[in-house]
Design a protein around this motif. Structure first.
Motif, PDB file in Angstrom:
ATOM      1  N   LYS A 125       0.831  -1.195   0.000  1.00 42.94           N
ATOM      2  CA  LYS A 125       0.000   0.000   0.000  1.00 42.94           C
ATOM      3  C   LYS A 125       0.873   1.255   0.000  1.00 42.94           C
ATOM      4  CE  LYS A 125      -3.863   2.063   2.464  1.00 42.94           C
ATOM      5  NZ  LYS A 125      -4.745   1.985   3.614  1.00 42.94           N
ATOM      6  N   VAL A 126       1.926   1.242   0.836  1.00 42.54           N
ATOM      7  CA  VAL A 126       2.836   2.388   0.889  1.00 42.54           C
ATOM      8  C   VAL A 126       3.545   2.550  -0.450  1.00 42.54           C
ATOM      9  CG1 VAL A 126       4.983   3.244   1.941  1.00 42.54           C
ATOM     10  CG2 VAL A 126       3.148   2.326   3.393  1.00 42.54           C
ATOM     11  N   ARG A 127       3.984   1.439  -1.072  1.00 42.73           N
ATOM     12  CA  ARG A 127       4.663   1.503  -2.370  1.00 42.73           C
ATOM     13  C   ARG A 127       3.740   2.092  -3.440  1.00 42.73           C
ATOM     14  NH1 ARG A 127       4.764  -1.087  -6.833  1.00 42.73           N
ATOM     15  NH2 ARG A 127       3.449  -2.787  -6.143  1.00 42.73           N
ATOM     16  N   GLN A 129       1.217   4.112  -2.954  1.00 38.66           N
ATOM     17  CA  GLN A 129       0.999   5.516  -2.659  1.00 38.66           C
ATOM     18  C   GLN A 129       2.187   6.369  -3.119  1.00 38.66           C
ATOM     19  OE1 GLN A 129       0.223   5.647   1.529  1.00 38.66           O
ATOM     20  NE2 GLN A 129      -1.998   5.322   1.280  1.00 38.66           N
ATOM     21  N   LEU A 130       3.438   5.817  -2.927  1.00 35.50           N
ATOM     22  CA  LEU A 130       4.618   6.562  -3.365  1.00 35.50           C
ATOM     23  C   LEU A 130       4.707   6.639  -4.881  1.00 35.50           C
ATOM     24  CD1 LEU A 130       7.312   5.309  -0.847  1.00 35.50           C
ATOM     25  CD2 LEU A 130       6.254   7.569  -0.945  1.00 35.50           C
ATOM     26  N   GLU A 131       4.277   5.594  -5.588  1.00 32.16           N
ATOM     27  CA  GLU A 131       4.316   5.609  -7.052  1.00 32.16           C
ATOM     28  C   GLU A 131       3.308   6.593  -7.634  1.00 32.16           C
ATOM     29  OE1 GLU A 131       3.686   1.609  -8.326  1.00 32.16           O
ATOM     30  OE2 GLU A 131       5.743   1.006  -7.883  1.00 32.16           O
ATOM     31  N   SER A 132       2.193   6.766  -6.934  1.00 36.37           N
ATOM     32  CA  SER A 132       1.150   7.668  -7.467  1.00 36.37           C
ATOM     33  C   SER A 132       1.506   9.141  -7.268  1.00 36.37           C
ATOM     34  CB  SER A 132      -0.185   7.376  -6.803  1.00 36.37           C
ATOM     35  OG  SER A 132      -0.145   7.716  -5.445  1.00 36.37           O
ATOM     36  N   VAL A 133       2.463   9.447  -6.456  1.00 38.34           N
ATOM     37  CA  VAL A 133       2.854  10.840  -6.212  1.00 38.34           C
ATOM     38  C   VAL A 133       3.769  11.369  -7.248  1.00 38.34           C
ATOM     39  CG1 VAL A 133       4.095  12.373  -4.658  1.00 38.34           C
ATOM     40  CG2 VAL A 133       2.520  10.687  -3.762  1.00 38.34           C
TER      41      VAL A 133
END
Length: 133
Positions: A125-127, A129-133
């Motif tokens: 989930k964290v990965r 979220q970081l890719e979508s930024v």
């Protein structure tokens, strides 16, 4: 007025009847009540296993398969009383302990695998979220 008798136990676990709020000790039939239930006793032979003949003949052997010989203090009668074998109890205790230990290991492994699955899900989930930024 009806007389209603309620059976119970009084002091010293002796059977009593309660009739209209009055406590009346029951007359104990010596043949029906073993002496060890109404008086003090001494164990004269430790708990031993009943043989096949005793199991069929003695009703006291039926509950556990073990009996101990006792001597009642007042009446000086020798009687047999059902008992639980120390060896059997010890074996049952260690079986129980082994079962609990095995269950502990199984559930510990389940907790560890669940924790790893939850950790993987959280890091995914964290990965994302970081890719979508």
């Amino acid at each position: 007025m009806r007389w209603k008798a309620i059976l119970g136990f009084g002091q010293g676990d002796l059977p009593v009847a309660y009739c209209c709020g009055v406590c009346c000790p029951l007359a104990l039939d010596p043949m029906a009540t073993p002496c060890w239930q109404v008086e003090e006793f001494v164990v004269s032979a430790e708990c031993f296993q009943c043989n096949a003949f005793q199991l069929k003949l003695w009703p006291v052997c039926n509950p556990t398969g073990y009996v101990e010989k006792i001597n009642c203090a007042k009446s000086k009668k020798d009687e047999y009383k059902s008992c639980r074998s120390v060896a059997v109890e010890e074996r049952l205790f260690w079986k129980f302990e082994g079962t609990v230990l095995c269950l502990m290991v199984v559930f510990a492994l389940l907790v560890i695998s669940r924790q790893r699955a939850l950790d993987r899900r959280a890091s995914e989930k964290v990965r994302r979220q970081l890719e979508s930024v």
